[in-house]
Design a protein around this motif. Sequence first.
Motif, PDB file in Angstrom:
ATOM      1  N   ILE A 373       0.827  -1.206   0.000  1.00 51.96           N
ATOM      2  CA  ILE A 373       0.000   0.000   0.000  1.00 51.96           C
ATOM      3  C   ILE A 373       0.862   1.257   0.000  1.00 51.96           C
ATOM      4  N   MET A 374       1.892   1.255   0.847  1.00 46.28           N
ATOM      5  CA  MET A 374       2.700   2.458   1.065  1.00 46.28           C
ATOM      6  C   MET A 374       3.933   2.544   0.166  1.00 46.28           C
ATOM      7  N   GLY A 375       4.368   1.411  -0.393  1.00 46.44           N
ATOM      8  CA  GLY A 375       5.567   1.417  -1.219  1.00 46.44           C
ATOM      9  C   GLY A 375       6.793   1.822  -0.410  1.00 46.44           C
ATOM     10  N   ALA A 376       7.575   2.754  -0.928  1.00 46.07           N
ATOM     11  CA  ALA A 376       8.796   3.205  -0.256  1.00 46.07           C
ATOM     12  C   ALA A 376       8.493   3.997   1.018  1.00 46.07           C
ATOM     13  N   PHE A 377       7.239   4.341   1.215  1.00 42.31           N
ATOM     14  CA  PHE A 377       6.853   5.160   2.375  1.00 42.31           C
ATOM     15  C   PHE A 377       6.292   4.330   3.531  1.00 42.31           C
ATOM     16  N   LYS A 378       6.453   3.028   3.419  1.00 45.08           N
ATOM     17  CA  LYS A 378       6.036   2.138   4.513  1.00 45.08           C
ATOM     18  C   LYS A 378       6.731   2.554   5.819  1.00 45.08           C
ATOM     19  N   SER A 379       5.978   2.521   6.904  1.00 46.63           N
ATOM     20  CA  SER A 379       6.533   2.940   8.201  1.00 46.63           C
ATOM     21  C   SER A 379       7.712   2.059   8.589  1.00 46.63           C
ATOM     22  N   SER A 380       8.787   2.679   9.064  1.00 45.99           N
ATOM     23  CA  SER A 380       9.926   1.918   9.557  1.00 45.99           C
ATOM     24  C   SER A 380       9.557   1.250  10.883  1.00 45.99           C
ATOM     25  N   VAL A 381      10.405   0.328  11.318  1.00 50.63           N
ATOM     26  CA  VAL A 381      10.146  -0.368  12.578  1.00 50.63           C
ATOM     27  C   VAL A 381      10.087   0.632  13.735  1.00 50.63           C
ATOM     28  N   LEU A 382      11.025   1.591  13.736  1.00 52.71           N
ATOM     29  CA  LEU A 382      11.069   2.592  14.799  1.00 52.71           C
ATOM     30  C   LEU A 382       9.817   3.474  14.781  1.00 52.71           C
ATOM     31  N   GLU A 383       9.472   3.938  13.586  1.00 52.47           N
ATOM     32  CA  GLU A 383       8.288   4.803  13.442  1.00 52.47           C
ATOM     33  C   GLU A 383       7.015   4.050  13.825  1.00 52.47           C
ATOM     34  N   PHE A 384       6.938   2.795  13.374  1.00 47.70           N
ATOM     35  CA  PHE A 384       5.765   1.971  13.673  1.00 47.70           C
ATOM     36  C   PHE A 384       5.661   1.689  15.174  1.00 47.70           C
TER      37      PHE A 384
END
Length: 410
Positions: A373-384
Motif C-alpha cells: 500500500i505504502m511502497g517506499a513510504f512504509k513505516s519503519s520499525v522505529l516509526e511503527f
Amino acid sequence: MQEKGKLKKILSFLGPGFLITVGFIDPGNWATNIEGGSRFGYTLLWVITLSTLMLMVIQHTAAKLGIATGKSLAVNIREHLPKPITAIVGLTVVGACVATDVAELLGAAIGFQLLFRLPLWFGALLTVFLEVFLIVGQRYHKLERTIIGFLGVIALCYLAELILVKPDWGQALPSFVVPRLSSSSIYIAMGMIGAVVMPHNIFLHSNVIHSRQWGIDDKEKLSLLKYERIDTTTSLVLGLLVNGAMIIVAAKVFHGNGLVITSIEEASKTLVPLAGPLAGFFFAVALVFSGVGSSVTSSMAEVNVITGFLGQPEDPKTLLYRVATFVTAIPSFLIILLGMDTYKILIFSQVILSIQLPFTLIPLLYLCRKKKIMGAFKSSVLEFSAMIGISAVVILLNMYLLYSTFSGGV
C-alpha cells in the motif's frame, strides 16, 4: 533568490495542518482546559505539551498515508480491509463526526448567546448556515484561508486576554515542560489528553493533504512530505499555544481567586467581574470562531468519510455531498429543543470519540505498515513502534475516561 523561492514554497504549502488545528481547539477542548486551569492552576500545562507531541506523530502518519497512496484514509480502508470491518469502522466514524459536530455547534451557539443574547437554537441555526456557505459556496483554497483567518482571530483574542489578566509567567512557563501530577488531577489530565486526538481530524488530514499534491513520483512525494512536516508542526504548535493560553487564563482568573468553573457559560460570566468586560468579550468572540471553524472542518471530514466509504465522488455539486453536510446538525437541534444540559453533552461527545478512536488508529497502523500500500513510504520499525506506543497510550486513556464517565467519575 533561491532562499526566497524556498520560503515562498513553504508558505504556499501551509494550510492543511491549520484545518486540523481548528479541531484541536474546539469547544470540547475548552471545557477540559477551563476545568483543568480553574482546579489545578498552571500545573497541567505539560499535559498540553505532551498531547500535542503525540498528536504530531499521529497526524503526520495520516498525512503520509494520503501522500503515499493519493487517497484518503476512508478510501484506503474501503479498498484494503474486509467489507464487514469497513462497515463497522465507517459507521463508528460517522457517529464520531456527528458527536464532534454536536460539540462544535453547541459551542458556537453558546458563543453567539454570550455575544448577542441569541437563543441557543438560533445560534446553532446561524452556525449551520455559515458552515454550509463556507463548505458548499467556496473553493477549497479560499475556505482554507478563511479557516486560517479564524485561527488568527482566536489566537489574537487569547493574546489579548493574556495581556489583560497578567499571569504569573514564572510559574506558567516551567509548567509547560515540568510534569506534576497528583491523585486528584490525574483524571483531568487524562481527559485533556483524550480530548486532543479526535478521529475526524485523522481522516480529514489524510484527505486535505491532496490539495498540495503536485507530483506522483517518489522524489516529489518526499518533497511533499518534508513540507507537510513543517505545516503540521507549525500549526499544531499554534494549537498548543492557544490551548495553553486557555489554561493560563483559567488558572490566573479562576484558580487564583479560589473558584472552580464547571461550564463555559459560567466561565464567561465569572470572567467579566474578575478580569473586566473586554476579557469576557474576547472570550465570547474566540468561542464563536472556534465553534464555527471547527464545525466546518468536522463537516468536511464527515463528507469525506461518507463519500469515501460509499465509493462516491467527493463533489460539492452532488446531492450526497450536500445531504452529508446537513446530517450532523440534526442531533444538536434536538438537544437544544429538549433543553438538555449542554455542558454534560459536551463531555459526552468526547466520550463517543473515545469509543471510536481505536477503530481509527488500528486501521491507520495496519495500512501504514503494508509495503504493498505504502511502497517506499512504509513505516519503519522505529516509526511503527512509536505509533503503536502512542496509540496504546491514547486508547488506554480514552478507555479510562469512558469507564470513569459511566461509573460516575465525571
